[in-house]
Design an enzyme around this catalytic site. Structure first.
Site, PDB file in Angstrom:
ATOM      1  N   ASP A  51       0.838  -1.215   0.000  1.00  0.00           N
ATOM      2  CA  ASP A  51       0.000   0.000   0.000  1.00  0.00           C
ATOM      3  C   ASP A  51       0.867   1.257   0.000  1.00  0.00           C
ATOM      4  O   ASP A  51       0.364   2.374  -0.075  1.00  0.00           O
ATOM      5  CB  ASP A  51      -1.016  -0.016   1.158  1.00  0.00           C
ATOM      6  CG  ASP A  51      -0.372  -0.071   2.527  1.00  0.00           C
ATOM      7  OD1 ASP A  51       0.872  -0.139   2.611  1.00  0.00           O
ATOM      8  OD2 ASP A  51      -1.113  -0.029   3.529  1.00  0.00           O
ATOM      9  N   SER A  52       2.190   1.073   0.026  1.00  0.00           N
ATOM     10  CA  SER A  52       3.120   2.202  -0.132  1.00  0.00           C
ATOM     11  C   SER A  52       2.905   2.862  -1.493  1.00  0.00           C
ATOM     12  O   SER A  52       3.320   4.006  -1.707  1.00  0.00           O
ATOM     13  CB  SER A  52       4.567   1.726   0.006  1.00  0.00           C
ATOM     14  OG  SER A  52       4.820   0.624  -0.837  1.00  0.00           O
ATOM     15  N   ASP A  90      -1.217  -6.437  -0.318  1.00  0.00           N
ATOM     16  CA  ASP A  90      -1.212  -5.719   0.964  1.00  0.00           C
ATOM     17  C   ASP A  90      -2.635  -5.237   1.276  1.00  0.00           C
ATOM     18  O   ASP A  90      -3.185  -4.404   0.540  1.00  0.00           O
ATOM     19  CB  ASP A  90      -0.261  -4.509   0.822  1.00  0.00           C
ATOM     20  CG  ASP A  90       0.319  -4.076   2.135  1.00  0.00           C
ATOM     21  OD1 ASP A  90       0.028  -4.709   3.167  1.00  0.00           O
ATOM     22  OD2 ASP A  90       1.089  -3.091   2.126  1.00  0.00           O
ATOM     23  N   LYS A 119      -1.190  -9.571   3.024  1.00  0.00           N
ATOM     24  CA  LYS A 119      -0.400  -9.119   4.185  1.00  0.00           C
ATOM     25  C   LYS A 119      -1.277  -8.240   5.053  1.00  0.00           C
ATOM     26  O   LYS A 119      -2.012  -7.398   4.537  1.00  0.00           O
ATOM     27  CB  LYS A 119       0.840  -8.348   3.725  1.00  0.00           C
ATOM     28  CG  LYS A 119       1.635  -7.754   4.906  1.00  0.00           C
ATOM     29  CD  LYS A 119       2.975  -7.199   4.483  1.00  0.00           C
ATOM     30  CE  LYS A 119       2.954  -5.789   3.979  1.00  0.00           C
ATOM     31  NZ  LYS A 119       2.476  -4.787   4.947  1.00  0.00           N
ATOM     32  N   GLU A 121      -1.089  -5.841   8.794  1.00  0.00           N
ATOM     33  CA  GLU A 121      -0.232  -5.276   9.829  1.00  0.00           C
ATOM     34  C   GLU A 121      -0.851  -5.542  11.199  1.00  0.00           C
ATOM     35  O   GLU A 121      -2.074  -5.478  11.350  1.00  0.00           O
ATOM     36  CB  GLU A 121      -0.072  -3.757   9.618  1.00  0.00           C
ATOM     37  CG  GLU A 121       0.648  -3.408   8.331  1.00  0.00           C
ATOM     38  CD  GLU A 121       0.878  -1.911   8.151  1.00  0.00           C
ATOM     39  OE1 GLU A 121       0.676  -1.132   9.106  1.00  0.00           O
ATOM     40  OE2 GLU A 121       1.280  -1.521   7.029  1.00  0.00           O
ATOM     41  N   GLU A 188       9.528  -4.729  10.402  1.00  0.00           N
ATOM     42  CA  GLU A 188       9.951  -3.416   9.884  1.00  0.00           C
ATOM     43  C   GLU A 188      10.420  -2.480  10.993  1.00  0.00           C
ATOM     44  O   GLU A 188       9.818  -2.401  12.074  1.00  0.00           O
ATOM     45  CB  GLU A 188       8.779  -2.752   9.130  1.00  0.00           C
ATOM     46  CG  GLU A 188       9.152  -1.355   8.610  1.00  0.00           C
ATOM     47  CD  GLU A 188       8.172  -0.749   7.620  1.00  0.00           C
ATOM     48  OE1 GLU A 188       7.162  -1.398   7.286  1.00  0.00           O
ATOM     49  OE2 GLU A 188       8.444   0.384   7.181  1.00  0.00           O
TER      50      GLU A 188
HETATM   51  O1  KIV Z   1       3.510  -1.136   1.686  1.00  0.00           O
HETATM   52  C1  KIV Z   1       4.680  -1.546   1.657  1.00  0.00           C
HETATM   53  O2  KIV Z   1       5.435  -1.304   0.716  1.00  0.00           O
HETATM   54  C2  KIV Z   1       5.136  -2.336   2.802  1.00  0.00           C
HETATM   55  C3  KIV Z   1       6.601  -2.592   2.916  1.00  0.00           C
HETATM   56  C4  KIV Z   1       7.242  -1.404   3.513  1.00  0.00           C
HETATM   57  C5  KIV Z   1       6.904  -3.829   3.665  1.00  0.00           C
HETATM   58  O3  KIV Z   1       4.363  -2.711   3.635  1.00  0.00           O
END
Ligand code: KIV
Length: 270
Positions: A51-52, A90, A119, A121, A188
């Protein structure tokens, strides 16, 4: 000196990743589109559609406004581009606040994309969500330590594992996620001592980002590692390519050639 390693030639599965713990470091990068995913195919074991992308592609301040629709769109593109890596979707902020919602959204990810895992968090407080997902045949990658989706509730990006109490809390989180069924955990922004203790405490692979070289694998955001994202550069990012500089150089040359009527020359003309 770095060693020379061969390209990856076979489809990477969850079993491949599990078997790599303690044997060979796992490589993972993010990708957001088919063009770059195609370049990454065969170069790394895993791709995270992170989600970055909300920051580096959409230009938002943080990851919190990423949506399911947006993540599905980008994941489809990445799956079209890369065939060999294990692709992880994500789950965006707010898409897994309850077990029921998490299952609904992760099911949508499996139905609409060919990502092999999602994924999420969070530590032990999210173990019941992981359990609900894995019980519904959805593979989950955990994410503990500095968690970007907690930015506002935590009041900033904070490095974790600075004292024994916090290291113990992180180990507890990792163990709870392992018990709930995650196949690996992203660790992280933690002190190296914490990353080592977490990695030794679980039998699943840990994938570090800003966690030193003691985890079972590493992940980097592609636009950071290739020098395209200039807004900020965390200490842990090694730049393997000067993307922004080279693109500006190319554009300057293009501008000069167009304005000087040098391009298109005969070679590029019908
Ligand atoms: O969203 C992302 O790119 C991430 C990485 C920093 C692991 O969660």
């Amino acid at each position: 000196m770095s060693i020379h390693t061969p390209k990856i030639e076979k489809k990477v599965t969850l079993t491949t990743i599990s078997r790599m713990k303690g044997v060979e470091p796992i490589t993972m990068v993010t990708a957001y589109d088919a063009l770059f995913a195609q370049l990454f195919d065969g170069e790394v074991e895993m791709i995270l559609v992170g989600d970055s992308l909300n920051m580096s592609f959409l230009g938002e301040e943080d990851t919190l406004s990423a949506t399911m629709d947006q993540m599905i769109y980008h994941t489809k593109a990445v799956c079209n581009g890369a065939k060999l890596p294990l692709i992880v979707f994500d789950m965006p902020f707010g898409s897994y606040t309850t077990a029921k919602l998490a299952v609904k959204n992760a099911t949508r990810c499996y139905q609409e994309t060919s990502a092999q895992a999602v994924k999420i968090e969070g530590g032990k407080e999210r173990a019941h969500i992981v359990e609900a997902l894995t019980k519904n045949s959805i593979a989950v990658l955990g994410h503990i330590g500095l968690m970007p989706q907690f930015l506002r509730s935590e009041g900033g990006y904070k490095i974790r594992g600075k004292d024994q109490e916090d290291i113990d809390a992180l180990i507890e989180d990792a163990k709870a996620l392992e018990k709930a069924g995650v196949f690996a955990i992203v660790v992280e922004g933690v002190k190296i001592e914490a990353a080592k203790a977490i990695t030794e405490a679980v039998s699943i692979p840990t994938i570090g980002i800003g966690a030193g070289n003691v985890t079972d694998g590493q992940v980097l955001v592609w636009s950071d590692m290739f020098g395209f994202f200039e807004s900020f550069k965390p200490k842990f990012v090694k730049q393997y390519f000067d993307g922004a500089k080279d693109i500006r150089k190319g554009l300057e040359q293009y501008r000069n050639e167009v304005k000087g009527r040098e391009f298109p020359s005969e070679e590029y003309t019908y």
